[in-house]
Design an enzyme around this catalytic site. Sequence first.
Site, mmCIF file in Angstrom:
data_model
loop_
_atom_site.group_PDB
_atom_site.id
_atom_site.type_symbol
_atom_site.label_atom_id
_atom_site.label_comp_id
_atom_site.label_asym_id
_atom_site.label_seq_id
_atom_site.Cartn_x
_atom_site.Cartn_y
_atom_site.Cartn_z
ATOM 1 N N HIS A 109 0.816 -1.224 0.000
ATOM 2 C CA HIS A 109 0.000 0.000 0.000
ATOM 3 C C HIS A 109 0.848 1.272 0.000
ATOM 4 O O HIS A 109 0.315 2.367 -0.129
ATOM 5 C CB HIS A 109 -0.995 -0.001 1.170
ATOM 6 C CG HIS A 109 -0.398 0.268 2.507
ATOM 7 N ND1 HIS A 109 -0.040 -0.722 3.392
ATOM 8 C CD2 HIS A 109 -0.120 1.434 3.147
ATOM 9 C CE1 HIS A 109 0.430 -0.192 4.504
ATOM 10 N NE2 HIS A 109 0.395 1.123 4.379
ATOM 11 N N ASP A 158 0.091 -7.600 1.531
ATOM 12 C CA ASP A 158 0.596 -6.228 1.645
ATOM 13 C C ASP A 158 2.122 -6.202 1.713
ATOM 14 O O ASP A 158 2.708 -5.911 2.754
ATOM 15 C CB ASP A 158 -0.030 -5.562 2.880
ATOM 16 C CG ASP A 158 0.124 -4.049 2.856
ATOM 17 O OD1 ASP A 158 0.576 -3.507 1.827
ATOM 18 O OD2 ASP A 158 -0.224 -3.413 3.869
ATOM 19 N N GLN A 167 1.036 6.082 11.967
ATOM 20 C CA GLN A 167 1.110 6.677 10.642
ATOM 21 C C GLN A 167 2.559 7.053 10.307
ATOM 22 O O GLN A 167 3.216 7.735 11.067
ATOM 23 C CB GLN A 167 0.216 7.918 10.552
ATOM 24 C CG GLN A 167 -1.261 7.595 10.373
ATOM 25 C CD GLN A 167 -1.881 6.980 11.595
ATOM 26 O OE1 GLN A 167 -1.664 7.456 12.697
ATOM 27 N NE2 GLN A 167 -2.644 5.926 11.424
ATOM 28 N N GLY A 168 3.026 6.577 9.152
ATOM 29 C CA GLY A 168 4.398 6.828 8.754
ATOM 30 C C GLY A 168 5.307 5.634 8.966
ATOM 31 O O GLY A 168 6.457 5.634 8.542
ATOM 32 N N ASP A 169 4.781 4.595 9.625
ATOM 33 C CA ASP A 169 5.579 3.387 9.867
ATOM 34 C C ASP A 169 5.255 2.272 8.879
ATOM 35 O O ASP A 169 5.914 1.236 8.862
ATOM 36 C CB ASP A 169 5.344 2.879 11.287
ATOM 37 C CG ASP A 169 5.982 3.776 12.329
ATOM 38 O OD1 ASP A 169 7.035 4.347 12.030
ATOM 39 O OD2 ASP A 169 5.422 3.915 13.419
ATOM 40 N N SER A 170 4.232 2.449 8.076
ATOM 41 C CA SER A 170 3.847 1.428 7.097
ATOM 42 C C SER A 170 5.066 0.936 6.326
ATOM 43 O O SER A 170 5.941 1.711 5.960
ATOM 44 C CB SER A 170 2.857 1.995 6.089
ATOM 45 O OG SER A 170 1.579 2.113 6.638
#
Length: 263
Positions: free
Chosen positions: A79, A124, A209-212
């Site tokens: 993603h 993913d 958020q930002g660690d994906s």
Amino acid sequence: MKNVLRALKRCAVTGAIALAAVSLQPAGATAAPTPGSAGTQPVVGGTRAAQGEFPFMVRLSMGCGGSLYAKDIVLTAAHCVSGSGNNTSITATAGVVDLQSSSAIKVKSTKVLQAPGYNGSGKDWALIKLAKPINLPTLKIATSTAYNTGTFDIAGWGAAREGGAQQRYLLKAKVPFVSDASCKTSYADLIPGEELCAGLPQGGVDTCQGDSGGPMFRKDNAGAWVQVGIVSWGNGCARPNYPGVYTEVSTFASAIAQAAAGL
């Protein structure tokens, strides 16, 4: 119908090139925040990593994390990228915990391979081919479920709190394994066999958020780091009874190896 959480992931930016948090454990149910200025506070429940502690960690310019699968290939989340093909728009930053360090190694991408069949639910993972090798240790991936248990390490430059700013310094934390049965009580659309969960029942520690795309990892029986998960999604960040959801790396180990060989 798939849960709306699937659409939000753990991204630092919105759109096709999204990113999730690996700093500590948020699982994105709220809209992804716009990246802010780098901060220095601990990530959700985390502390600063020491220089060289996790040399395989990579920060990607679209706001995601990743790990060095090979010296010229980064493993991240599907993603985080918009598809497969030639791509020179991504910059990988490695070799430092401080993203503003003059010692940072920065290398452009040349190709991207998004997991075949990825449609926003499961599968993913993605690979990013780099223009030149980065001479740092790589992170091996699990090839069986043997290490899908115990306590895991997470790290990243994502938000230190739900809706917070992206971080300048790499943050780290530990989260315990959560069984599929238990995780299904929080996430009805969990895909056992493709996803695994980790987090504290009381919350407080998580990726965000930002660690994906960043790794969830632990030591193997020989004391070497092995990646068991990829930061994927969740409900908010570090909320009680909502663990982080990670791509189960061992399920896709063969497909990842085959894809990497063809890049």
